[in-house]
Write an enzyme that holds these catalytic residues in place. Structure first.
Site, PDB file in Angstrom:
ATOM      1  N   GLY A  25       0.438   8.414   0.468  1.00  0.00           N
ATOM      2  CA  GLY A  25       0.295   8.490   1.915  1.00  0.00           C
ATOM      3  C   GLY A  25       1.490   7.984   2.702  1.00  0.00           C
ATOM      4  N   ILE A  26       1.205   7.318   3.826  1.00  0.00           N
ATOM      5  CA  ILE A  26       2.248   6.854   4.735  1.00  0.00           C
ATOM      6  C   ILE A  26       3.157   5.836   4.046  1.00  0.00           C
ATOM      7  CG2 ILE A  26       2.680   5.558   6.862  1.00  0.00           C
ATOM      8  CD1 ILE A  26       0.088   6.806   7.981  1.00  0.00           C
ATOM      9  N   GLY A  40       0.808  -1.218   0.000  1.00  0.00           N
ATOM     10  CA  GLY A  40       0.000   0.000   0.000  1.00  0.00           C
ATOM     11  C   GLY A  40       0.830   1.251   0.000  1.00  0.00           C
ATOM     12  N   SER A  41       1.712   1.383  -1.002  1.00  0.00           N
ATOM     13  CA  SER A  41       2.723   2.443  -0.935  1.00  0.00           C
ATOM     14  C   SER A  41       2.743   3.381  -2.136  1.00  0.00           C
ATOM     15  CB  SER A  41       4.111   1.815  -0.763  1.00  0.00           C
ATOM     16  OG  SER A  41       4.315   0.743  -1.657  1.00  0.00           O
ATOM     17  N   SER A  90      -2.412   1.647  14.305  1.00  0.00           N
ATOM     18  CA  SER A  90      -3.055   2.913  14.642  1.00  0.00           C
ATOM     19  C   SER A  90      -3.394   2.945  16.123  1.00  0.00           C
ATOM     20  CB  SER A  90      -4.338   3.076  13.827  1.00  0.00           C
ATOM     21  OG  SER A  90      -5.144   4.128  14.321  1.00  0.00           O
ATOM     22  N   TYR A 142     -12.562  -0.824  11.787  1.00  0.00           N
ATOM     23  CA  TYR A 142     -11.167  -0.416  11.615  1.00  0.00           C
ATOM     24  C   TYR A 142     -10.367  -0.670  12.896  1.00  0.00           C
ATOM     25  CZ  TYR A 142      -7.142   2.683  10.880  1.00  0.00           C
ATOM     26  OH  TYR A 142      -5.867   3.189  10.765  1.00  0.00           O
TER      27      TYR A 142
END
Length: 263
Positions: A18-19, A14-15, A141, A154
């Protein structure tokens, strides 16, 4: 400071933004060889091009795969070679009332937020142990500790990520492989920025005003602003490096002081 990451092979799920993108860029700046990932070929290609422009000489490539689809994940694993640093970053989030979350959405959240880390870690941890060095990092998170009432799915999956990371760390006893988790706080990632802009437009208010109002509502934040993705990336790159060898099985906070507990 040289973090000792030159030549290390890293994969960040997931790159493309964002982060995850910030972590990929930070690893490249330390000389790591990085493979990025996103759901779509064009998004992956665009991220690779941007990273090459941002870090001249960067050794970066990409593999598209949607972690909601186990078949695509297997295709990614078939293409992925040995990895020294695995960053389990991919995730989905949304603000939804608990009674409005159907079973299929719960399954989707588990596939992406939890099973992505299970499948990648299962595929790569053995090689790290055999080679005698490796880093697995989960980007979780503070919502996994203080679960939001309007993001229960989540928060539950991020709590699961914490448990997964801690359990995997116990498999590395006596080795130079570590498994750790970052507890991120409210971060102004691309996804959050889009959500803020959409809500602001719907409410007819400036996006900056809405952004400030969101920060003001978070009464426990010590930072009193959104976290920048680069601030999460700084901690991630340290944990990915040989310098973090004494940190294992830990959940480290980069939450801006949102959590009020001592540990």
């Amino acid at each position: 400071m040289d973090l000792g990451l030159a030549g290390k092979k890293a994969f960040v799920s997931g790159s493309t933004q964002g982060i995850g993108y910030a972590i990929a860029e930070a690893l490249l700046r330390e000389g790591a060889v990085v493979t990025v990932n996103g759901r779509h070929e064009d998004g992956v290609r665009g991220a690779v091009d941007r990273l090459r422009a941002a870090v001249p000489g960067a050794d970066v490539s990409g593999i598209p795969a949607d972690f909601e689809d186990p078949a695509q994940v297997q295709g990614l694993l078939d293409r992925l070679g040995d990895v020294d640093v695995l960053v389990n970053n991919v995730g989905v989030f949304d603000v939804v009332p608990f009674d409005a979350i159907p079973d299929d959405e719960w399954r989707r959240y588990f596939e992406v937020n939890v099973m992505s880390g299970v499948r990648l870690s299962r595929h790569l941890l053995g090689g790290m142990l055999a080679r005698g060095w490796g880093r697995i990092l989960f980007v979780a998170s503070e919502s996994g500790v203080n679960v939001p009432a309007d993001m229960t799915h989540y928060g539950v999956t991020k709590a699961g990520t914490l448990a997964l990371s801690n359990g995997l760390a116990k498999l590395t006893r006596g080795t130079d492989v570590t498994v750790n988790t970052i507890l991120g706080g409210p971060t102004y990632s691309d996804g959050v920025a889009r959500a803020v802009e959409e809500i602001a437009q719907a409410q007819g208010v400036p996006a900056d005003d809405l952004k400030g109002a969101i920060v003001a509502e978070n009464r426990t934040s010590l930072l009193q602003r959104f976290i920048d993705p680069d601030e999460i990336a700084s901690l991630a790159v340290y944990l990915a490096s040989p310098l973090s060898s004494a940190t294992n099985g830990a959940a480290l906070r980069a939450d801006g002081g949102v959590l009020t507990t001592v540990l």
